[in-house]
Write a protein that holds these residues in place. Structure first.
Motif, mmCIF file in Angstrom:
data_model
loop_
_atom_site.group_PDB
_atom_site.id
_atom_site.type_symbol
_atom_site.label_atom_id
_atom_site.label_comp_id
_atom_site.label_asym_id
_atom_site.label_seq_id
_atom_site.Cartn_x
_atom_site.Cartn_y
_atom_site.Cartn_z
ATOM 1 N N UNK A 106 0.804 -1.223 0.000
ATOM 2 C CA UNK A 106 0.000 0.000 0.000
ATOM 3 C C UNK A 106 0.838 1.275 0.000
ATOM 4 N N UNK A 107 2.155 1.136 0.038
ATOM 5 C CA UNK A 107 3.008 2.326 -0.038
ATOM 6 C C UNK A 107 3.435 2.884 1.294
ATOM 7 N N UNK A 108 3.207 2.136 2.370
ATOM 8 C CA UNK A 108 3.695 2.567 3.685
ATOM 9 C C UNK A 108 5.092 1.972 3.872
ATOM 10 N N UNK A 109 6.079 2.625 3.263
ATOM 11 C CA UNK A 109 7.431 2.084 3.245
ATOM 12 C C UNK A 109 8.096 2.135 4.626
ATOM 13 N N UNK A 110 7.784 3.178 5.354
ATOM 14 C CA UNK A 110 8.486 3.424 6.618
ATOM 15 C C UNK A 110 7.469 3.843 7.660
ATOM 16 N N UNK A 111 7.391 3.106 8.755
ATOM 17 C CA UNK A 111 6.429 3.423 9.811
ATOM 18 C C UNK A 111 7.197 3.652 11.109
ATOM 19 N N UNK A 112 7.549 4.891 11.418
ATOM 20 C CA UNK A 112 8.268 5.166 12.663
ATOM 21 C C UNK A 112 7.362 4.999 13.867
ATOM 22 N N UNK A 113 7.940 4.687 14.999
ATOM 23 C CA UNK A 113 7.148 4.593 16.210
ATOM 24 C C UNK A 113 7.896 5.232 17.366
ATOM 25 N N UNK A 114 7.139 5.659 18.336
ATOM 26 C CA UNK A 114 7.690 6.322 19.514
ATOM 27 C C UNK A 114 7.070 5.705 20.754
ATOM 28 N N UNK A 115 7.865 5.540 21.798
ATOM 29 C CA UNK A 115 7.377 4.933 23.021
ATOM 30 C C UNK A 115 7.605 3.442 23.018
ATOM 31 N N UNK A 116 7.109 2.789 24.030
ATOM 32 C CA UNK A 116 7.336 1.355 24.213
ATOM 33 C C UNK A 116 6.004 0.629 24.318
ATOM 34 N N UNK A 117 5.897 -0.454 23.548
ATOM 35 C CA UNK A 117 4.708 -1.289 23.599
ATOM 36 C C UNK A 117 4.722 -2.094 24.891
ATOM 37 N N UNK A 118 3.696 -1.929 25.710
ATOM 38 C CA UNK A 118 3.636 -2.635 26.997
ATOM 39 C C UNK A 118 3.349 -4.117 26.792
ATOM 40 N N UNK A 119 3.819 -4.929 27.723
ATOM 41 C CA UNK A 119 3.495 -6.348 27.712
ATOM 42 C C UNK A 119 2.042 -6.534 28.141
ATOM 43 N N UNK A 120 1.466 -7.667 27.764
ATOM 44 C CA UNK A 120 0.049 -7.887 28.041
ATOM 45 C C UNK A 120 -0.255 -7.942 29.533
ATOM 46 N N UNK A 121 0.726 -8.348 30.360
ATOM 47 C CA UNK A 121 0.472 -8.371 31.797
ATOM 48 C C UNK A 121 0.627 -6.981 32.418
ATOM 49 N N UNK A 122 1.243 -6.055 31.681
ATOM 50 C CA UNK A 122 1.365 -4.667 32.145
ATOM 51 C C UNK A 122 0.139 -3.844 31.758
ATOM 52 N N UNK A 123 -0.381 -4.101 30.566
ATOM 53 C CA UNK A 123 -1.579 -3.402 30.083
ATOM 54 C C UNK A 123 -2.307 -4.347 29.129
ATOM 55 N N UNK A 124 -3.306 -5.072 29.598
ATOM 56 C CA UNK A 124 -3.992 -6.051 28.744
ATOM 57 C C UNK A 124 -4.930 -5.418 27.718
ATOM 58 N N UNK A 125 -5.086 -4.101 27.786
ATOM 59 C CA UNK A 125 -5.996 -3.414 26.862
ATOM 60 C C UNK A 125 -5.282 -2.219 26.241
ATOM 61 N N UNK A 126 -5.355 -2.107 24.907
ATOM 62 C CA UNK A 126 -4.890 -0.919 24.192
ATOM 63 C C UNK A 126 -6.116 -0.092 23.828
ATOM 64 N N UNK A 127 -6.050 1.200 24.044
ATOM 65 C CA UNK A 127 -7.144 2.080 23.630
ATOM 66 C C UNK A 127 -6.607 3.013 22.554
ATOM 67 N N UNK A 128 -7.280 3.030 21.420
ATOM 68 C CA UNK A 128 -6.836 3.856 20.303
ATOM 69 C C UNK A 128 -7.842 4.953 20.005
ATOM 70 N N UNK A 129 -7.334 6.154 19.824
ATOM 71 C CA UNK A 129 -8.148 7.303 19.435
ATOM 72 C C UNK A 129 -7.188 8.402 18.968
ATOM 73 N N UNK A 130 -7.625 9.242 18.042
ATOM 74 C CA UNK A 130 -8.856 9.150 17.260
ATOM 75 C C UNK A 130 -8.799 7.972 16.273
ATOM 76 N N UNK A 131 -9.985 7.529 15.888
ATOM 77 C CA UNK A 131 -10.122 6.431 14.934
ATOM 78 C C UNK A 131 -10.651 7.020 13.636
ATOM 79 N N UNK A 132 -9.961 6.746 12.496
ATOM 80 C CA UNK A 132 -10.366 7.405 11.261
ATOM 81 C C UNK A 132 -10.531 6.485 10.060
#
Length: 321
Positions: A106-132
């Protein structure tokens, strides 16, 4: 992938009060250079990308049938137990690989990220917003320990995509039925307390917006009283990743014809609820909403999904008169 991304939005004071901005109205404004690029892409990129998409989806369907072989779901489309053993191993390797491959297509050649993805026992739920757009559900799949999600039951019947959604053990919801929403909330609580399930990602606004304001959050994600990790996606320079008033098929066409698309992911620190928030899911939801709106520098909104449906109804009635 890189471990850096753009700076978070300014902490505007506008986040501290309800905004009057309409979070659904959006007009796709393309410049002539963009139109020319899309025209060229329609001739050169579109057929190639469609062919490669079919290949990726076919590989995904083969994986789905392999992983789900012999497994059964209940009447609501839910698995009674988490996927484990070799099935989970295949799932954890192939899902991120195929998701990233499709994003390359789809042309998403590079997807930078910031921060650290928590382990499931640290945060079993991800909340995403805004959703588009549907891209919000695809991009996070590139990260390890793939998530399950709360999604509309109708998505289960989408040709080719339905089985791909099914394999991530989602929690289905029929938004028009109150009892379905209640069952989905009970399922979120059950999986969070039982453990062994992949993290649950929830689009807490409940609908797509133009990303200019933060809608009230659904309380279901916060009802277990567990820590949550806010996740934010940005689509700088990719206005066709906003699906509100423009027809999705037209936006998919532009997506496939655009040479390069942009996305970045930001993981905020997990939010650990206070004792008061554990007992009051709406309060917990509102406090997290304010944190995310402040981080993004966007205002809060009192609009809800029903307001969007009403806007669509009025627009249809206006066209028919």
């Amino acid at each position: 992938m890189s471990s850096s991304a753009g700076q978070p939005g300014s902490e505007s004071n506008n986040s501290d009060h309800t905004a009057e901005v309409n979070p659904f109205e959006y007009e796709l404004d393309l410049s002539w250079p963009q139109i020319v690029k899309i025209g060229i892409g329609a001739v050169i990129l579109l057929p190639i990308r469609l062919f490669l998409t079919i290949f990726v989806l076919a590989a995904g369907l083969l994986m789905c049938h392999t992983v789900s072989l012999g497994l059964e779901t209940n009447a609501d489309g839910h698995y009674d137990e988490p996927i484990t053993g070799w099935r989970r191993a295949v799932y954890n390797v192939l899902v991120p690989f195929l998701a990233r491959l499709w994003l390359y297509v789809l042309g998403f050649w590079y997807i930078p990220f910031k921060g650290k993805l928590a382990k499931s026992d640290e945060a079993p739920i991800f909340v995403m917003a805004p959703h588009s757009s549907f891209m919000d559900g695809l991009v996070p799949l590139i990260f390890p320990n793939c998530y399950s999600a709360v999604t509309r039951f109708e998505n289960r019947t989408v040709p080719m995509l339905g089985p791909l959604i099914d394999v991530v053990a989602p929690i289905y919801i029929r938004r028009e039925r109150k009892e379905s929403r209640q069952l989905a909330q009970q399922e979120i609580v059950r999986r969070t307390k039982q453990g062994g399930w992949p993290p649950i990602m929830i689009f807490v606004e409940g609908t797509c917006t133009n990303r200019r304001a933060m809608l009230p959050f659904k309380a279901g994600a916060f009802s277990p009283g567990a820590p949550v990790q806010p996740m934010i996606l940005r689509y700088e320079g990719s206005p066709h990743c906003i699906w509100t008033t423009t027809h999705p098929l037209f936006l998919i066409f532009i997506l496939y014809c655009t040479p390069m698309n942009n996305a970045s992911v930001e993981f905020m620190e997990p939010v650990i609820p206070t004792e008061e928030e554990k007992k009051d899911a709406p309060l917990y939801a509102e406090n997290v909403r304010r944190k995310m709106a402040k981080y993004l520098g966007i205002p809060l909104s009192s609009y809800r999904h029903r307001d969007f449906l009403r806007m669509q109804q009025l627009a249809t009635e206006k066209k028919s008169t």
